[in-house]
Design a protein around this motif. Structure first.
Motif, short mmCIF file in Angstrom:
data_model
loop_
_atom_site.label_atom_id
_atom_site.label_comp_id
_atom_site.label_asym_id
_atom_site.label_seq_id
_atom_site.Cartn_x
_atom_site.Cartn_y
_atom_site.Cartn_z
N CYS A 1 0.83 -1.21 0.00
CA CYS A 1 0.00 0.00 0.00
C CYS A 1 0.87 1.26 0.00
N ASP A 2 1.91 1.26 0.84
CA ASP A 2 2.81 2.42 0.90
C ASP A 2 3.52 2.63 -0.43
N GLU A 3 3.95 1.56 -1.06
CA GLU A 3 4.66 1.68 -2.33
C GLU A 3 3.73 2.21 -3.43
N LEU A 4 2.51 1.72 -3.46
CA LEU A 4 1.58 2.13 -4.51
C LEU A 4 1.14 3.58 -4.35
N GLU A 5 1.23 4.10 -3.13
CA GLU A 5 0.87 5.51 -2.93
C GLU A 5 1.84 6.44 -3.65
N THR A 6 3.11 6.02 -3.73
CA THR A 6 4.13 6.89 -4.34
C THR A 6 4.53 6.43 -5.74
N ASN A 7 4.29 5.15 -6.04
CA ASN A 7 4.73 4.63 -7.35
C ASN A 7 3.73 3.59 -7.83
N GLU A 8 2.61 4.08 -8.32
CA GLU A 8 1.51 3.20 -8.71
C GLU A 8 1.76 2.61 -10.10
N PHE A 9 1.26 1.40 -10.32
CA PHE A 9 1.32 0.77 -11.64
C PHE A 9 0.21 1.31 -12.54
N ASN A 10 0.46 1.26 -13.84
CA ASN A 10 -0.57 1.63 -14.81
C ASN A 10 -1.34 0.41 -15.29
N ARG A 11 -1.35 -0.61 -14.46
CA ARG A 11 -2.13 -1.82 -14.76
C ARG A 11 -2.65 -2.37 -13.44
N GLU A 12 -3.60 -3.29 -13.53
CA GLU A 12 -4.21 -3.82 -12.31
C GLU A 12 -3.25 -4.73 -11.57
N MET A 13 -3.51 -4.91 -10.30
CA MET A 13 -2.70 -5.80 -9.47
C MET A 13 -2.76 -7.21 -10.05
N CYS A 14 -1.62 -7.84 -10.14
CA CYS A 14 -1.55 -9.21 -10.67
C CYS A 14 -0.43 -9.94 -9.93
N THR A 15 -0.77 -11.04 -9.28
CA THR A 15 0.20 -11.86 -8.57
C THR A 15 0.23 -13.25 -9.17
N ARG A 16 1.18 -14.07 -8.72
CA ARG A 16 1.29 -15.41 -9.30
C ARG A 16 1.87 -16.38 -8.29
N PHE A 17 1.60 -17.67 -8.49
CA PHE A 17 2.25 -18.73 -7.73
C PHE A 17 2.94 -19.62 -8.75
N PRO A 18 4.30 -19.74 -8.69
CA PRO A 18 5.03 -20.45 -9.74
C PRO A 18 5.68 -21.76 -9.29
N PRO A 19 4.93 -22.81 -8.98
CA PRO A 19 5.55 -24.05 -8.48
C PRO A 19 6.25 -24.82 -9.60
N GLU A 20 7.32 -25.49 -9.23
CA GLU A 20 7.97 -26.40 -10.18
C GLU A 20 7.26 -27.76 -10.07
N PRO A 21 6.80 -28.33 -11.17
CA PRO A 21 6.06 -29.60 -11.10
C PRO A 21 6.98 -30.81 -10.96
N ASN A 22 7.72 -30.84 -9.86
CA ASN A 22 8.61 -31.97 -9.58
C ASN A 22 8.26 -32.63 -8.24
N GLY A 23 7.07 -32.34 -7.74
CA GLY A 23 6.60 -32.89 -6.47
C GLY A 23 5.21 -32.35 -6.20
N PHE A 24 4.70 -32.65 -5.03
CA PHE A 24 3.34 -32.26 -4.68
C PHE A 24 3.35 -31.05 -3.74
N LEU A 25 2.30 -30.27 -3.80
CA LEU A 25 2.17 -29.11 -2.91
C LEU A 25 2.01 -29.58 -1.47
N HIS A 26 2.45 -28.73 -0.52
CA HIS A 26 2.30 -29.06 0.89
C HIS A 26 1.73 -27.85 1.63
N ILE A 27 1.63 -27.96 2.94
CA ILE A 27 0.99 -26.92 3.73
C ILE A 27 1.73 -25.59 3.62
N GLY A 28 3.07 -25.64 3.47
CA GLY A 28 3.82 -24.41 3.25
C GLY A 28 3.49 -23.77 1.92
#
Length: 552
Positions: free
Chosen positions: A11-38
């Motif tokens: 929030c603090d960063e966007l107040e001074t340096n906002e993007f010209n596009r919508e917020m977009c995040t990602r989760f990038p797992p490597e498919p070499n095992g199964f997801l866990h609680i972490g």
């Protein structure tokens, strides 16, 4: 997310340096095992941040290493994320789909004198790298001309050179105090079949190089990752800067989630699976999402657990009992009740008619009134839990004893008149009891009181099942250390206790495959669909009723 430090930072960063596009995040797992609680914690952080800013959430499979990845893991990851409730919708991407763009980015760096082909062996490269207290040394191939590097890199792509004979390295600073910036490898040669692209490529980018490029291509605003990537942030920013990416994504870090007595390292999980210490990646003792699902955990209990933890700023270890507590809270209002006798002891009620049968109405042990009551058959011969009887009880034992009286849950008072034992072993084989017909539950015919109530199952109507009782997988409390190959001494031998021929009341026949149910005193249970067959019912205990976290 008002108390989330990461949220406040953004929030603090966007107040001074906002993007010209919508917020977009990602989760990038490597498919070499199964997801866990972490993994669930990382997914939750990225998903909820996008939701908080009305943005989008991407799932990107980081499949740029054909030696370890497999479509089985891809399918499991997608299924688990949707099951957890973090559905990315149409935003499912694959790192291998960007192969040409990442290759061209490497060509750009070479042309700008920012990357070079190196012939040092992996061992030599480690020697040249230096240490935390000593600077590294420049590779003898560092000053190759742009033209020579372009030709060598294109020949790498053509498959002319064998594995590990050459790599492409970023030209940054071998004297940097950050070892990540000491001319890191950004491409390597791997002659192997890729599960998606086949043999189209024999060179593959390293994660630190591919990741920022993929983020930029997808319009990611924030790359949110755990603290072990903090030292990699300068490299992330270097790649984007050298490629002159406008409005580059920003990498920000959050704490890593560890649980007491739980292995969350994918490498260690693989050792446990491949070493045969557990029954595959979906073993109910593992913290994998597949394992938790098979054990009987609910998506909402995991999400509530993550909400309870809140924002982790550093490396933190959370007591596993909090996860169990969140599970109990979630199950208590949605689980039907059953009576079950896991270690049966036969009881014959001698003054009850031999052919007698009555159906008793018993309420479910739940705060959810909509689950109502159920009808349970009562007959002359029943089974009780073996632990509910003691011939010579200690002080404070309020269950059945010789010449003592106890209430059968939802039924009558019974009194033990005789104990029958095996003449050879001396083991108790049967109790002979009498019942008081005036003590039927709900009738109010008697004012007499007893201190104990025990469960029971009619012998003529019982449903037989195998029961799996689980405990902590590791003997020690903290997460596993880097001591590999010692699992035989560290795995708890009582982490799985398999009990055959447990007895359940006949309502068990109506339990659906995904339905959770509570057994009086024993805990919450769930049918193990993997091991259950037409001829054999297998039931997993999800969690006991005792809540050590709540008591704190």
């Amino acid at each position: 997310m008002d108390d989330n430090a990461l949220y406040k930072l953004i929030c603090d960063e966007l107040e001074t340096n906002e993007f010209n596009r919508e917020m977009c995040t990602r989760f990038p797992p490597e498919p070499n095992g199964f997801l866990h609680i972490g993994s669930a914690y990382a997914i939750h952080t990225n998903y909820m941040m996008a939701k908080e800013f009305n943005g989008t959430f991407h799932l990107r499979l980081d499949d740029t290493n054909p030696l370890k990845e497999d479509i089985t893991y891809v399918n499991a990851i997608i299924e688990d994320i949707k099951w957890l409730g973090y559905d990315p919708g149409e935003h499912i991407y694959y790192g291998s789909d960007y192969s040409e763009e990442i290759y061209q980015a490497a060509i750009t760096l070479i042309k700008r004198g920012k990357a070079y082909v190196c012939d040092l062996s992996p061992e030599e490269m480690r020697d040249y790298r230096g240490t935390l207290t000593e600077p590294g040394k420049n590779s003898p191939y560092r000053e190759r001309s742009i033209e020579e590097n372009l030709e060598l890199f294109r020949n790498m792509k053509k498959g002319i050179y064998p594995n590990a004979s050459k790599v492409l390295r970023a030209k940054i600073d071998m004297h940097s105090p950050n070892l990540t910036l000491r001319d890191p490898v950004i491409y390597r040669i791997i002659h192997a079949t890729h599960y998606r692209t086949g043999h189209a490529w024999c060179i593959y980018p390293m994660y630190d190089f591919a990741h920022p490029i993929q983020d930029a291509m997808e319009g990611i605003t924030y790359s949110l990752c755990s603290l072990e990537f903090r030292d990699h942030r300068p490299l992330y920013e270097w790649v984007l800067h050298e490629l002159e990416v406008p409005e580059p994504p920003r990498q920000r870090e959050f704490g890593r989630l560890n649980l007491t007595g739980v292995v969350t390292s994918k490498r260690f999980l693989r050792q446990l699976v491949e070493g045969g210490f557990v029954d595959g990646w979906d073993d109910p003792r593992l913290p994998t999402i597949q394992g938790l699902r098979r054990r009987g955990f609910t998506p909402s209990s995991i999400r509530n657990f993550i909400d309870e933890i809140g924002s982790i700023r550093s490396y933190s270890t959370v007591d596993i009992s909090l996860l169990d507590h969140c599970l109990r809270q979630d199950l208590k209002d949605q689980s039907v009740s059953l009576m079950a006798v896991i270690q049966p002891l036969k009881v014959v009620i001698t003054n009850y008619p031999e052919d007698g049968l009555e159906w008793l109405s018993i309420e479910n042990n739940t705060q959810n009134e909509s689950l109502g009551k159920r009808e349970v058959p009562f007959t002359r011969t029943i089974y009780i839990e073996r632990d509910d009887f003691m011939e010579d009880p200690p002080k404070g034992f309020h269950r059945l004893t010789l010449h003592g009286e106890v209430r059968l849950k939802g039924a009558y008072f019974i009194r033990c008149e005789e104990v029958v034992k095996d003449p050879v072993t001396g083991d108790i084989t049967e109790l002979r009891c009498t019942y008081d017909p005036l003590t039927k539950s709900g009738t109010g015919f008697t004012d007499r009181k007893v201190k104990g109530t025990i469960q029971w199952v009619s012998a003529d109507h019982a449903v037989t099942a195998d029961v799996h009782l689980y405990d902590r997988l590791l003997l020690e409390q903290e997460e596993a250390s880097d001591d590999e190959g010692d699992w035989a001494h560290r795995v708890n031998p009582a982490s799985l206790v398999a009990v055959q021929d447990a007895l359940f009341e006949p309502s068990m026949k109506h339990i659906q495959p995904d339905q959770k149910f509570q057994c009086f005193r024993h805990g919450y249970f769930h049918v193990d669909s993997k091991n259950t067959t037409v001829d054999r019912l297998v039931v997993n205990r999800i969690v006991p009723l005792k809540d050590s976290w709540n008591k704190r």
